[in-house]
Design an enzyme around this catalytic site. Structure first.
Site, PDB file in Angstrom:
ATOM      1  N   ARG A  74       0.787  -1.229   0.000  1.00 23.02           N
ATOM      2  CA  ARG A  74       0.000   0.000   0.000  1.00 23.02           C
ATOM      3  C   ARG A  74       0.818   1.278   0.000  1.00 23.02           C
ATOM      4  O   ARG A  74       0.545   2.206  -0.765  1.00 23.02           O
ATOM      5  CB  ARG A  74      -0.902   0.095   1.260  1.00 23.02           C
ATOM      6  CG  ARG A  74      -2.199  -0.586   1.169  1.00 23.02           C
ATOM      7  CD  ARG A  74      -2.530  -1.131   2.526  1.00 23.02           C
ATOM      8  NE  ARG A  74      -1.545  -2.140   2.824  1.00 23.02           N
ATOM      9  CZ  ARG A  74      -1.652  -3.404   2.396  1.00 23.02           C
ATOM     10  NH1 ARG A  74      -2.707  -3.784   1.770  1.00 23.02           N
ATOM     11  NH2 ARG A  74      -0.689  -4.284   2.640  1.00 23.02           N
ATOM     12  N   THR A  75       1.777   1.346   0.912  1.00 22.53           N
ATOM     13  CA  THR A  75       2.462   2.633   1.099  1.00 22.53           C
ATOM     14  C   THR A  75       3.218   3.010  -0.172  1.00 22.53           C
ATOM     15  O   THR A  75       3.086   4.127  -0.686  1.00 22.53           O
ATOM     16  CB  THR A  75       3.409   2.557   2.315  1.00 22.53           C
ATOM     17  OG1 THR A  75       2.663   2.063   3.421  1.00 22.53           O
ATOM     18  CG2 THR A  75       3.988   3.914   2.650  1.00 22.53           C
ATOM     19  N   LYS A 121      26.054  -3.996  -1.338  1.00 20.73           N
ATOM     20  CA  LYS A 121      27.514  -3.972  -1.524  1.00 20.73           C
ATOM     21  C   LYS A 121      28.199  -3.273  -0.357  1.00 20.73           C
ATOM     22  O   LYS A 121      29.405  -3.076  -0.366  1.00 20.73           O
ATOM     23  CB  LYS A 121      27.865  -3.222  -2.816  1.00 20.73           C
ATOM     24  CG  LYS A 121      27.250  -3.802  -4.070  1.00 20.73           C
ATOM     25  CD  LYS A 121      27.570  -2.881  -5.258  1.00 20.73           C
ATOM     26  CE  LYS A 121      26.722  -3.200  -6.452  1.00 20.73           C
ATOM     27  NZ  LYS A 121      26.774  -2.116  -7.455  1.00 20.73           N
ATOM     28  N   HIS A 164       4.963   5.768  11.563  1.00 21.85           N
ATOM     29  CA  HIS A 164       4.443   5.659  10.189  1.00 21.85           C
ATOM     30  C   HIS A 164       3.510   6.857   9.990  1.00 21.85           C
ATOM     31  O   HIS A 164       2.289   6.729   9.948  1.00 21.85           O
ATOM     32  CB  HIS A 164       3.701   4.332  10.049  1.00 21.85           C
ATOM     33  CG  HIS A 164       3.434   3.900   8.637  1.00 21.85           C
ATOM     34  ND1 HIS A 164       3.631   4.707   7.543  1.00 21.85           N
ATOM     35  CD2 HIS A 164       2.956   2.715   8.152  1.00 21.85           C
ATOM     36  CE1 HIS A 164       3.298   4.037   6.447  1.00 21.85           C
ATOM     37  NE2 HIS A 164       2.891   2.837   6.794  1.00 21.85           N
ATOM     38  N   ARG A 224      11.291   3.877   3.400  1.00 20.25           N
ATOM     39  CA  ARG A 224      10.935   2.907   4.451  1.00 20.25           C
ATOM     40  C   ARG A 224      12.204   2.139   4.792  1.00 20.25           C
ATOM     41  O   ARG A 224      12.914   1.675   3.899  1.00 20.25           O
ATOM     42  CB  ARG A 224       9.846   1.951   3.972  1.00 20.25           C
ATOM     43  CG  ARG A 224       9.616   0.798   4.945  1.00 20.25           C
ATOM     44  CD  ARG A 224       8.396  -0.015   4.603  1.00 20.25           C
ATOM     45  NE  ARG A 224       7.180   0.724   4.914  1.00 20.25           N
ATOM     46  CZ  ARG A 224       5.965   0.184   4.845  1.00 20.25           C
ATOM     47  NH1 ARG A 224       5.805  -1.067   4.474  1.00 20.25           N
ATOM     48  NH2 ARG A 224       4.905   0.908   5.143  1.00 20.25           N
TER      49      ARG A 224
HETATM   50  N1   CP Z   1      -0.167  -0.017   5.918  1.00 18.57           N
HETATM   51  C1   CP Z   1       1.019  -0.278   5.316  1.00 18.57           C
HETATM   52  O1   CP Z   1       2.061   0.327   5.640  1.00 18.57           O
HETATM   53  O2   CP Z   1       0.966  -1.244   4.369  1.00 18.57           O
HETATM   54  P1   CP Z   1       2.201  -1.725   3.487  1.00 18.57           P
HETATM   55  O3   CP Z   1       3.181  -2.396   4.446  1.00 18.57           O
HETATM   56  O4   CP Z   1       1.643  -2.673   2.475  1.00 18.57           O
HETATM   57  O5   CP Z   1       2.836  -0.519   2.881  1.00 18.57           O
END
Ligand code: CP
Length: 305
Positions: free
Chosen positions: A51-52, A80, A129, A101
């Site tokens: 999603r993110t 590396k 998040h 991320r």
């Molecule tokens: N909610 C969320 O962060 O989903 P993903 O891990 O799929 O990005």
């Protein structure tokens, strides 16, 4: 001075959050605009995502920007031995904005301090998040007509769940009452309880997923047990299916209740809940695109009418 970044939702004031949610609602009316023409954004995903990453990339594509990046650290030069510092310095040569991320808590803060372009934290370990919180708040407002004075029940992995940690901070501007439902092993960390105390936020803790908590809720926020954060998989096995929401458990819930989940779900919401009008997690995920368009434009100083 570093450019403004979104690293921790706690860095954003109530006014900042309300401004961004207003922009997100304009994007929900019309997500296809020319606002990022000529701009390039990078998505650096050192951890898996559906999603993110895809909602960020769709957000940029719908605003006519360009995206570069990687969805698997194994395809980057970090394998590396390239440091995070060098990766950020390189990528910032190419782009106007970095979306990252990373499994290390604090990595986004570090990246934001060395990057000459804004950084958006798309999840740093178990810490934060913040864009998930933006879309959660947008969804709560959309379904409740307010963010104020709501009863929020948060269920599952409250220890490792970064979406929960950010949500508590984001909602703190709006006088929430929390029910925290978690097994002892995954209880909400003391620092978030101290945070609630410092803000005068009411909360109660439960190990039972009781009808009492569900029926008192405006929002039931289910979460997945975060398998990837456990060092001992035997410990994960003990708690992985500790709470499962079934449709009949919603039978005496409030009319306005909505069930949210940051997703992905494993087994914590039975599929028989999906057709209940109180299930709102797929719409919630869709709202991620609009909230992320709003965050990107806010950080790049782009006016959205
Ligand atoms: N909610 C969320 O962060 O989903 P993903 O891990 O799929 O990005």
């Amino acid at each position: 001075m570093s450019p403004k970044s979104l690293v921790n939702i706690g860095d954003y004031s109530r006014e900042d959050i309300i401004r961004i949610l207003g922009t997100a609602s304009r994007f929900k009316e019309n997500p296809n605009r020319d606002l990022l023409k000529g701009r390039v954004c990078a998505t650096l995903f050192f951890e898996p995502s559906t999603r993110t990453r895809l909602s960020f990339e769709t957000a940029v594509n719908r605003l006519r920007g360009r995206i570069i990046g990687f969805s698997d650290a194994a395809t980057s030069s970090s394998t590396k031995g390239e440091s995070l510092k060098d990766t950020i310095m390189m990528v910032s040569n190419y782009v106007d904005l970095i979306i990252m991320r990373h499994h290390l808590e604090g990595s986004a803060r570090y990246a934001s301090e060395i990057s000459p372009v804004p950084v958006i934290n798309a999840g740093d370990g178990s810490n934060q998040h913040p864009t998930q919180t933006m879309l959660d708040l947008f969804t709560i407002y959309e379904t409740q007509g307010t963010l104020e004075n709501l009863n929020i029940t948060v269920v599952g992995d409250l220890k490792y769940g970064r979406a929960v940690h950010s949500l508590i901070q984001g909602l703190s501007h709006f006088n929430p009452s929390f029910h925290f439902v978690a097994p002892e092993e995954l209880a909400i960390p003391d620092k978030y309880k101290s945070f609630c105390h410092s803000k005068g936020i009411r909360y109660s803790e439960y190990t039972d997923f009781s009808a009492e908590a569900i029926n008192d809720s405006d929002i039931l926020y289910m979460t997945r047990v975060q398998k990837e954060r456990f060092t001992d998989l035997m410990e994960y096995e003990k708690v992985k299916n500790v709470y499962v929401l079934h449709n009949e458990m919603l039978s005496d819930s409030k009319e306005n209740l909505k069930v949210l989940h940051p997703l992905p779900r494993v087994k914590e919401i039975s599929q028989d809940v999906d057709d209940n009008p109180k299930a709102y997690y797929f719409q919630q995920a869709k709202n991620g695109m609009y909230a992320r368009q709003a965050v990107i434009c806010d950080l790049l100083g782009i006016e959205v009418k």
